[in-house]
Every structure is written in C-alpha cells, then in structure tokens.
Design an enzyme around this catalytic site. Structure first.
Site, PDB file in Angstrom:
ATOM      1  N   ASP A 157      31.656  28.477  39.400  1.00  0.00           N
ATOM      2  CA  ASP A 157      33.009  27.947  39.540  1.00  0.00           C
ATOM      3  C   ASP A 157      33.317  27.472  40.960  1.00  0.00           C
ATOM      4  OD1 ASP A 157      33.012  30.572  40.501  1.00  0.00           O
ATOM      5  OD2 ASP A 157      34.642  31.251  39.214  1.00  0.00           O
ATOM      6  N   GLN A 180      31.019  33.119  38.175  1.00  0.00           N
ATOM      7  CA  GLN A 180      29.715  33.459  38.733  1.00  0.00           C
ATOM      8  C   GLN A 180      29.320  34.912  38.434  1.00  0.00           C
ATOM      9  OE1 GLN A 180      30.791  31.387  42.790  1.00  0.00           O
ATOM     10  NE2 GLN A 180      28.590  31.693  42.708  1.00  0.00           N
ATOM     11  N   HIS A 181      28.037  35.181  38.628  1.00  0.00           N
ATOM     12  CA  HIS A 181      27.452  36.522  38.701  1.00  0.00           C
ATOM     13  C   HIS A 181      27.320  37.254  37.365  1.00  0.00           C
ATOM     14  CE1 HIS A 181      27.776  36.260  43.020  1.00  0.00           C
ATOM     15  NE2 HIS A 181      29.087  36.327  43.030  1.00  0.00           N
TER      16      HIS A 181
END
Length: 479
Positions: A239, A81-82
């Site tokens: 995820d 992520q991110h």
C-alpha cells in the site's frame, strides 16, 4: 463520475478494513467509476482476517463499478503490507491471515535479530531490522504455535499477492511488497535462503518476484469478475509503495500518511540501511527505494479516545501540560510491541479537549521523530510535507502536523492514492510510461499548501521526556 476518453484501467486498494476499486481513464486520470466493500478484523490479542473476505470484497467493489470495470484493459492490486497468507495445495487459506498489526510475533522477531548477529547485520543485508509486523516473524510464530498449519502450507503469500494470484492463477509478487517480508534481501534483490532456512520456510513456497513494468499475468477468472479473459494484470505492490506511485513521488519529498497506521516515507535513490530499525529500508515499485517509518496507533487510537471522552474528533483545545502516548495496540515506532497507552500530567483543570489534543500530539510525535532518518541528508527542508490518508482532511490533524513539524503542509485533493497508484501501474503496462510519471500527468498531488508555523519544540521535548521516563513500564506492558 467523469466520462472517459479511454483506455480504462482498474486500481485496487485492499486495506486492513476494506477493499476500494477505482476505474480510471488512462488519458486524463479521471475516475469514471468506483466501489468499496468492507472486511472484518479479529479483536483481542491477535489481528487476523480471512483472505476469502478480501476476494469477496473485491468482487463486490467491482460489481459496484458497473460496465466500466468490464471495459478495463489492465488491473493492478495494492494491498496492506506484511500480512502472512498461508495456502494449501488447492490454493485455499489454511487459516486466517496474520495481519501487519498482529504483535504476537514480537519474541520471534527479537530472537531472529539476535540469531543473525544484530540490527546492523540485518540492515546491511536485508535493508530492514524485522519487528513483529514483518512476515518472517509471523511465519516463525506460526511454526512454533501452530505447527500443523505450517506443515499444511503449500504456498506463502502477502495480501496483494493473494488477490493477484486469484486473478491470474500464478504466484507472483513485486520488490516493493517483498521488501517488507524480512526474507527478501535488498542487497541482492533476491530471497535470502539463509534466513528462510532459519525459519524453516522452503523458498519453493514463495511467489516469483515480478520486475517493475513487467506483466504479472492475465485475468483467468472472467466468470466471477467483469473482466474479459486476457485482461492484463500488473505486478501490484504494497500500500505505501502504491501511494508513492499515486503521488508521482520524486526523491526528497516527504509523505506523512494518517490511517489505521501512521507512516512517514520518501523516495530515495540510495538503498537505506538503518541498524536501529526505526526506518524500514523498503524497495519502491519502480526500482528506487522507499525508506519508511510506521506506527501502529494513528487515527483509530485518536478516534477511540474521542469516543471515550464523548467528543467530536475535532473538539481539541490548546493549553495544559498533559501528555498522552496513545500506544493502544502496542507500538512499532518506537519498538514497544507490548506497550499500552500512558497518560501523564493530568490535573483538575485539564479539559477533555486538551486531553484529546494530547492524543493527536502523541500520535504525530512518533512519526515526526523518524522524519529526518527517512529523508536523505541533502533533502530540501522547504519542500512541503505531503499529508495523505484518512486523517489528512481533518483540521485537528493538519494543525497538529504543522505545529509539531514546523514545515509547510500540502494536502493533495486526490483521496484514494493507493488505488490511484495501482491504476497508474496498470496504465504503465499499456503506455510504456513510468507509473509515477503517469500519476504526475494526472496531477494527483495537486492540493492546498498550508504555510509553516513555528515549531512547538516545548511540546516535542515534553513528549520525548515522558516517553523516556516511562520506558520501563512501556517495555513491560500491561500485567
């Protein structure tokens, strides 16, 4: 590997360190082929990776799956992520991706929180209070420190978006991963143009948000991959949302994931909004919510200490009053992006094994501190805590979680839950089922249940006390 009844689907887990691929039989959940290839991550102050490595790793992992991958009818990508992926007009990376654990954007995150009116405003509107991990802070950092790269950017993607786009040719994302950017508002389930304007990001550069169960596209690059043209591509997701699918998670069941990062989360029917920022109010990949707390320092921090002590990671010893806050990469929970590790209570008679146990305790303490905030108030405390991730099968991790949580702990037999969740999402495209129901049909959460033990309240209080007393040092960071 097992033989297949068919049809087959491919689930992808593109994590920080590697890409893993599973070819899964939709009828039975049997894994008929698998592959894995590594990535590299920069060291030093920043944490960056070249997105082209993720694509190369995906191609290699699929190659290892042999003919089975070529017979798949659908594919889905779960990804870390991110991360901020910036692409030029030709779809090529402008620069390496800024990863979730790159904390250089902490000042930008704090400024953005203040500019919008504080944590409560962010939580009520966006669902989360952004920290250094969030993509919005990374974009703000990029525009300040590398304005030429920002100006050259024609598309902004998350890691899973990037791989999905390489498969389909279209820019798409999903609500689960979008909810970790800081510019997707959970209150409206849409991009927030005010926040985008504050960081100078044109919404036209962002991907279309695909609805749960919607097809993101079809494979357009069969010459590079074993898939045939027209193979269905699901929306994919982040995820943690993929792992929740992979477990077939129902509301009220807590999950503690032990990986490069540590996470604790649960599915909820209620939209979360924690003004302290401890809990991120993420969306899940189905239409519900996934309140989640995340730490930056988990298995890697403990393994690093074991290596420094020249001990096996299982060589823990009880006793002693030593406390270790293993914030080797700064920390996200608690929000201490510039912190380093802190050791307190070291004595002549402290053993290496006790010091190693203190590292485990410090890593688990932060996650369990957020557990009650993650769970709905009416959640049943007797429901076992699902323990997943790379550390879940370690005896020292299991016993530390049991001792500090006081809960029963269940360790699912299935190992690659992110890839299995992506596979379940792909299977849902073919069968019309809820992906979580697919995973429950596959029995992915089956595993041994470890009975609860008395909670070690003294250890928890000691760690909390050291954390409080060390706050000035942790906020200042190393000089």
């Amino acid at each position: 590997m097992s033989s297949a009844e068919g049809p087959l689907v491919v689930g992808v887990d593109s994590s920080t360190q590697s890409t893993k691929v599973l070819v899964v039989d939709v009828a039975t959940g049997a894994v008929v082929a698998s592959g894995q290839a590594p990535h590299t991550v920069s060291t030093g102050q920043g944490r960056e990776s070249d997105p082209e490595q993720w694509w190369t790793a995906l191609c290699e992992a699929l190659r290892q799956c042999g003919d089975a991958a070529g017979r798949a009818s659908a594919v889905s990508v779960g990804g870390q992520q991110h991360g901020l992926v910036t692409l030029d007009a030709r779809g090529r990376p402008v620069r390496p991706a800024l990863l979730w654990n790159d904390v250089r954007s902490a000042p930008q995150a704090r400024r953005l929180v203040d500019e919008l009116g504080g944590g409560k405003v962010w939580a009520d509107r966006m669902g989360s209070v952004p920290g250094a991990s969030f993509t919005v802070a990374k974009w703000a950092w990029l525009t300040e420190h590398e304005p030429d790269a920002a100006r050259a950017t024609a598309a902004v993607r998350l890691p899973h978006d990037y791989l999905t786009q390489r498969l389909t040719g279209d820019g798409t994302t999903d609500r689960g991963d979008a909810s970790g950017t800081g510019w997707w508002a959970s209150a409206t389930e849409a991009y927030d143009e005010d926040v985008l304007a504050r960081v100078g990001l044109d919404p036209a550069l962002l991907p279309r948000v695909v609805r749960p169960g919607e097809v993101a596209g079809t494979v357009q690059v069969s010459g590079q991959l074993p898939f045939i043209d027209g193979t269905l591509v699901a929306s994919g997701t982040g995820d943690n949302a993929a792992a929740a699918l992979g477990l077939g998670l129902r509301p009220g069941t807590p999950v503690l994931s032990l990986g490069t990062s540590g996470t604790v989360y649960a599915v909820s029917r209620r939209r979360p909004a924690d003004p302290t920022g401890t809990v991120a109010g993420f969306a899940d990949a189905r239409g519900d919510w996934l309140p989640l707390a995340c730490t930056l320092n988990c298995t890697q921090a403990v393994d690093r200490l074991a290596a420094l002590l020249h001990l096996d990671r299982e060589a823990v010893e009880p006793g002693g009053d030593v406390t270790l806050l293993p914030y080797l990469d700064g920390e996200r929970t608690p929000d201490l992006p510039h912190a380093s590790g802190v050791l307190h209570g070291l004595r002549h008679d402290t053993s290496g094994g006790q010091l190693l146990q203190a590292a485990y305790d410090g890593a688990v303490h932060a996650l369990l501190g957020a557990l009650d905030l993650v769970l709905d108030a009416d959640a049943d405390p007797s429901v076992p805590l699902l323990l997943i991730g790379g550390g879940a099968r370690g005896g020292a991790w299991q016993e530390t979680v049991r001792r500090l949580s006081g809960r029963a702990v269940q360790v699912p037999e299935a190992r690659e839950l992110v890839a299995l969740g992506a596979a379940a999402q792909a299977a849902g495209l073919l069968t019309g089922e809820d992906p979580a129901a697919v995973a429950r049909r596959w029995g992915t959460a089956r595993g041994a249940v470890l009975a609860p033990v008395e909670r070690d309240s003294a250890a928890l209080a000691r760690i909390s006390g050291v954390l409080s007393d060390a706050a000035p040092l942790l906020n200042r960071g190393p000089r």
